[in-house]
Design an enzyme around this catalytic site. Structure first.
Site, PDB file in Angstrom:
ATOM      1  CB  VAL A  22      -1.157  -0.006   1.187  1.00 26.21           C
ATOM      2  CG1 VAL A  22      -1.731   0.993   1.376  1.00 26.21           C
ATOM      3  CG2 VAL A  22      -2.048  -1.319   1.007  1.00 26.21           C
ATOM      4  CE  LYS A 113      -7.416  -5.156   7.141  1.00 19.93           C
ATOM      5  NZ  LYS A 113      -7.403  -5.071   5.583  1.00 19.93           N
ATOM      6  CD  GLU A 137     -13.465   6.532   3.107  1.00 19.97           C
ATOM      7  OE1 GLU A 137     -13.858   5.143   3.284  1.00 19.97           O
ATOM      8  OE2 GLU A 137     -14.141   7.378   3.344  1.00 19.97           O
ATOM      9  CB  VAL A 140     -13.894   0.050   6.438  1.00 16.22           C
ATOM     10  CG1 VAL A 140     -15.244  -1.321   6.014  1.00 16.22           C
ATOM     11  CG2 VAL A 140     -13.686  -0.216   7.653  1.00 16.22           C
ATOM     12  N   GLY A 142     -11.373  -1.128   1.416  1.00 16.16           N
ATOM     13  CA  GLY A 142     -10.376  -0.625   0.551  1.00 16.16           C
ATOM     14  C   GLY A 142     -10.504   0.773  -0.206  1.00 16.16           C
ATOM     15  N   GLY A 195      -2.914 -14.558  -5.986  1.00 18.88           N
ATOM     16  CA  GLY A 195      -2.429 -13.479  -5.045  1.00 18.88           C
ATOM     17  C   GLY A 195      -3.855 -12.980  -4.273  1.00 18.88           C
ATOM     18  CD  GLU A 198      -1.934 -12.222   2.997  1.00 18.08           C
ATOM     19  OE1 GLU A 198      -0.820 -12.544   3.095  1.00 18.08           O
ATOM     20  OE2 GLU A 198      -2.159 -11.136   2.434  1.00 18.08           O
ATOM     21  CG  ASP A 209     -10.238  -8.593   6.566  1.00 13.70           C
ATOM     22  OD1 ASP A 209      -9.216  -7.719   6.824  1.00 13.70           O
ATOM     23  OD2 ASP A 209     -11.000  -8.076   5.708  1.00 13.70           O
ATOM     24  CE  LYS A 213     -11.401  -5.100   5.589  1.00  9.18           C
ATOM     25  NZ  LYS A 213     -11.524  -5.930   4.311  1.00  9.18           N
TER      26      LYS A 213
HETATM   27  N1  LIG Z   1      -2.596  -4.851   0.927  1.00 11.14           N
HETATM   28  C1  LIG Z   1      -4.008  -4.303   0.808  1.00 11.14           C
HETATM   29  O1  LIG Z   1      -4.729  -4.385   0.035  1.00 11.14           O
HETATM   30  C2  LIG Z   1      -4.678  -3.657   1.983  1.00 11.14           C
HETATM   31  C3  LIG Z   1      -6.187  -3.187   2.001  1.00 11.14           C
HETATM   32  C4  LIG Z   1      -6.712  -2.210   2.866  1.00 11.14           C
HETATM   33  C5  LIG Z   1      -5.876  -2.222   4.138  1.00 11.14           C
HETATM   34  N2  LIG Z   1      -4.570  -2.569   4.196  1.00 11.14           N
HETATM   35  C6  LIG Z   1      -3.889  -2.018   5.209  1.00 11.14           C
HETATM   36  O2  LIG Z   1      -2.717  -1.424   4.919  1.00 11.14           O
HETATM   37  C7  LIG Z   1      -1.622  -1.678   5.876  1.00 11.14           C
HETATM   38  C8  LIG Z   1      -0.462  -1.986   5.136  1.00 11.14           C
HETATM   39  O3  LIG Z   1      -0.749  -2.992   4.204  1.00 11.14           O
HETATM   40  P1  LIG Z   1       0.337  -3.862   3.314  1.00 11.14           P
HETATM   41  O4  LIG Z   1      -0.422  -4.643   2.423  1.00 11.14           O
HETATM   42  O5  LIG Z   1       1.261  -2.518   2.114  1.00 11.14           O
HETATM   43  O6  LIG Z   1       1.671  -4.383   4.123  1.00 11.14           O
HETATM   44  P2  LIG Z   1       2.925  -4.903   3.845  1.00 11.14           P
HETATM   45  O7  LIG Z   1       3.178  -5.092   2.517  1.00 11.14           O
HETATM   46  O8  LIG Z   1       3.324  -5.996   4.711  1.00 11.14           O
HETATM   47  O9  LIG Z   1       3.773  -3.461   4.131  1.00 11.14           O
HETATM   48  C9  LIG Z   1       4.125  -3.274   5.504  1.00 11.14           C
HETATM   49  C10 LIG Z   1       4.955  -2.271   5.728  1.00 11.14           C
HETATM   50  O10 LIG Z   1       5.396  -1.996   6.901  1.00 11.14           O
HETATM   51  C11 LIG Z   1       6.852  -1.962   7.347  1.00 11.14           C
HETATM   52  N3  LIG Z   1       7.195  -2.472   8.548  1.00 11.14           N
HETATM   53  C12 LIG Z   1       6.771  -3.441   9.269  1.00 11.14           C
HETATM   54  N4  LIG Z   1       7.230  -3.245  10.594  1.00 11.14           N
HETATM   55  C13 LIG Z   1       7.566  -2.147  10.607  1.00 11.14           C
HETATM   56  C14 LIG Z   1       8.093  -1.554  11.905  1.00 11.14           C
HETATM   57  N5  LIG Z   1       8.220  -1.923  12.925  1.00 11.14           N
HETATM   58  N6  LIG Z   1       8.576  -0.130  11.733  1.00 11.14           N
HETATM   59  C15 LIG Z   1       8.521   0.352  10.421  1.00 11.14           C
HETATM   60  N7  LIG Z   1       7.963  -0.207   9.317  1.00 11.14           N
HETATM   61  C16 LIG Z   1       7.659  -1.450   9.503  1.00 11.14           C
HETATM   62  C17 LIG Z   1       7.492  -2.879   6.084  1.00 11.14           C
HETATM   63  O11 LIG Z   1       8.659  -2.861   5.927  1.00 11.14           O
HETATM   64  P3  LIG Z   1       9.457  -3.567   5.189  1.00 11.14           P
HETATM   65  O12 LIG Z   1       9.069  -3.129   3.707  1.00 11.14           O
HETATM   66  O13 LIG Z   1      10.943  -3.374   5.302  1.00 11.14           O
HETATM   67  O14 LIG Z   1       9.240  -4.869   5.288  1.00 11.14           O
HETATM   68  C18 LIG Z   1       6.487  -2.663   5.012  1.00 11.14           C
HETATM   69  O15 LIG Z   1       7.053  -1.711   4.188  1.00 11.14           O
HETATM   70  C19 LIG Z   1      -2.222  -2.882   6.979  1.00 11.14           C
HETATM   71  O16 LIG Z   1      -2.890  -2.049   7.921  1.00 11.14           O
HETATM   72  C20 LIG Z   1      -3.249  -3.606   6.043  1.00 11.14           C
HETATM   73  O17 LIG Z   1      -4.152  -4.146   6.950  1.00 11.14           O
HETATM   74  C21 LIG Z   1      -4.039  -3.410   3.301  1.00 11.14           C
END
Ligand SMILES: NC(=O)c1ccc[n+]([C@@H]2O[C@H](COP(=O)([O-])OP(=O)(O)OC[C@H]3O[C@@H](n4cnc5c(N)ncnc54)[C@H](OP(=O)(O)O)[C@@H]3O)[C@@H](O)[C@H]2O)c1
Length: 436
Positions: A22, A113, A137, A140, A142, A195, A198, A209, A213
């Site tokens: 994200v 969330k 926003e 919940v 996306g 993809g 997970e 999840d 929400k």
């Molecule tokens: N993916 C989706 O479709 C989606 C949709 C809606 C909401 N969300 C929400 O958005 C958020 C991020 O999701 P994502 O899919 O982008 O996750 P992600 O790809 O796993 O990214 C997480 C990021 O956080 C960094 N990180 C982890 N621990 C950390 C720490 N202690 N200090 C600083 N940085 C740290 C990671 O660093 P590294 O890059 O070095 O590993 C990575 O850059 C979550 O809350 C998720 O629920 C995601």
């Protein structure tokens, strides 16, 4: 009060926490839409600090020297950061970092969330005390604008019920099972390959999840304190291709729903697979799409549909919030607040009502139907329709009830299991969107 940014050129400096799926999409969008953002909003957004976990990881986006750090606290306390966007996920360190940012007067935008569904009240209170924006926003559904419509457009509306398809993975799995009549395991494997799921799909498949929400939706829609643990939760593991086929024959589609309702001042929030009439707007929401169906006293029925996950859609929601926070910071104004969350009774699922579908394999002999009708009648459950499939030893009876309480239905099923004539009870599914 939050600090007001006084730069005349509208510059607002952003500190990013987490730059994964994200975060990367947001950084790209900020770059790609920079001119459009300034033209439309009058603010110029610059990313000055980015915290990640692993500094040696290769990144799809490049940052200037000194921007990347593995210390989130340095981002939050940096005097050259005006607004924080949190995209780490999980409770810690996200919670502590957000609290520190809010307490120092920095607005926060988050997609988290899990954090909001468990610690939302604490965060809202700290934001209100500090007089700064906390916008979520993206947490919940996306890319679907839902929180802002609930908090602003519908703030004066009496909302009766919000029913959502808020998990793209399970909607994809159920859609494939419906289209291909494949097994649950095959559909999950396919979703993983593409993809959409997970490697460990538990959070999606078992409804965790969606429950997070549902807690956030109920909190905002009803102004009540609802946490993830208050949400009654059932996932889709027990749904079979046979159930989906039987539902289709009866004119229904099986969906994993998050249902939140207000009843005489009490709030109910539950996640379960349910049969939705094929003509209901939620029935046509297929694949990895999400949708939220809102029922309000004055507004009537309203549905919002779109991409509930993925880097682009989630970054789009974060960007809207970020621009809002940046504009507010610049003008010294504030966005809509959540307000105090009232302590309301959380209605146990046993006290809620819905229609039910259930099937059973029964001996095909005189008196069986009367015995079954005796049991449902004894528990006050009335039958809307009954079908028999097969004959003799293969006879299966399929029932749809009128509205019935959960506890009455559970007692009915327990008693039916004890009947000699009942050889096997099949799946029980709620029917949502039929009778009120
Ligand atoms: N993916 C989706 O479709 C989606 C949709 C809606 C909401 N969300 C929400 O958005 C958020 C991020 O999701 P994502 O899919 O982008 O996750 P992600 O790809 O796993 O990214 C997480 C990021 O956080 C960094 N990180 C982890 N621990 C950390 C720490 N202690 N200090 C600083 N940085 C740290 C990671 O660093 P590294 O890059 O070095 O590993 C990575 O850059 C979550 O809350 C998720 O629920 C995601």
């Amino acid at each position: 009060m939050g600090t007001m940014v006084r730069n005349d050129d509208g510059l607002v400096r952003v500190g990013i926490l987490g730059c994964g799926n994200v975060g990367t999409a947001l950084v790209r969008l900020l770059d790609h839409n920079a001119d459009l953002i300034t033209r439309r909003s009058g603010v110029r957004i610059e990313v000055t600090r980015v915290a990640v976990q692993n500094l040696t990881k290769e990144r799809a986006v490049a940052f200037g020297p000194g921007v990347l750090t593995n210390d989130g606290e340095r981002v939050v306390t940096d005097p050259d950061v005006d607004v924080i966007v949190e995209m780490i996920g999980g409770v810690e360190p996200a919670r502590s970092l957000i609290l520190a940012a809010l307490k120092s007067g920095k607005p926060v935008v988050t997609a988290n969330k899990e954090l909001l569904a468990n610690f939302g009240e604490e965060l809202f209170e700290v934001a209100a005390t500090a007089g700064v924006d906390l916008l979520f926003e993206a947490s919940v559904a996306g890319g679907i604008p839902l929180i802002r419509p609930l908090r602003e457009s519908l703030v004066g509306e009496r909302i009766r019920r919000v029913t959502g398809i808020v998990n793209g993975t399970t909607n994809y799995v159920l859609t494939r099972m419906t289209e291909e009549r494949c097994t649950f395991a095959a559909a999950v494997a396919e979703a993983q390959q593409l993809g959409y799921a997970e490697p460990d799909p538990t959070a999606d498949i078992d409804g965790f999840d969606a429950a997070s929400k549902a807690a956030i939706i109920a909190s905002i829609a009803f102004g009540a304190r609802v946490v993830a643990g208050d949400v009654s939760r059932e996932g889709i593991r027990a749904v079979t291709a046979d159930d989906i086929g039987a539902a289709a024959e009866l004119g229904y589609v099986v969906k994993l729903l998050a249902v939140t309702e207000e009843h005489d001042g009490a709030v109910s929030a539950r996640v379960y697979p349910a049969m939705v009439p094929a003509a209901h707007p939620l029935a046509s929401v297929s694949g990895s799409y999400n949708a939220v169906f809102i029922e309000g006293e004055a507004v009537g029925q309203l549905m919002l549909l779109g991409r509930g996950a993925g880097g682009g859609p989630t970054a789009s929601a974060l960007l809207g919030d970020l621009i809002d926070a940046a504009k507010n910071l610049h003008s010294g104004a504030r966005g809509a607040t959540v307000g105090t969350l009232a302590r309301r009774r959380i209605l146990p699922i046993d006290e809620t009502s819905s229609q039910f579908y259930f099937s059973l394999d029964a001996a095909d002999r005189p008196g069986v139907l009367a015995a079954i009708a005796g049991v449902t009648g004894q528990h006050g459950v009335s039958i809307q329709s009954m079908q028999q499939k097969g004959q003799g030893d293969d006879a299966r009876l399929i029932f749809v009830t009128h509205l019935a309480r959960e506890d009455a239905m559970a007692a009915t099923i327990r008693t039916l299991r004890e009947l000699d004539a009942v050889k096997r009870m099949g799946t029980v599914l709620r029917v949502v969107g039929g009778e009120e």
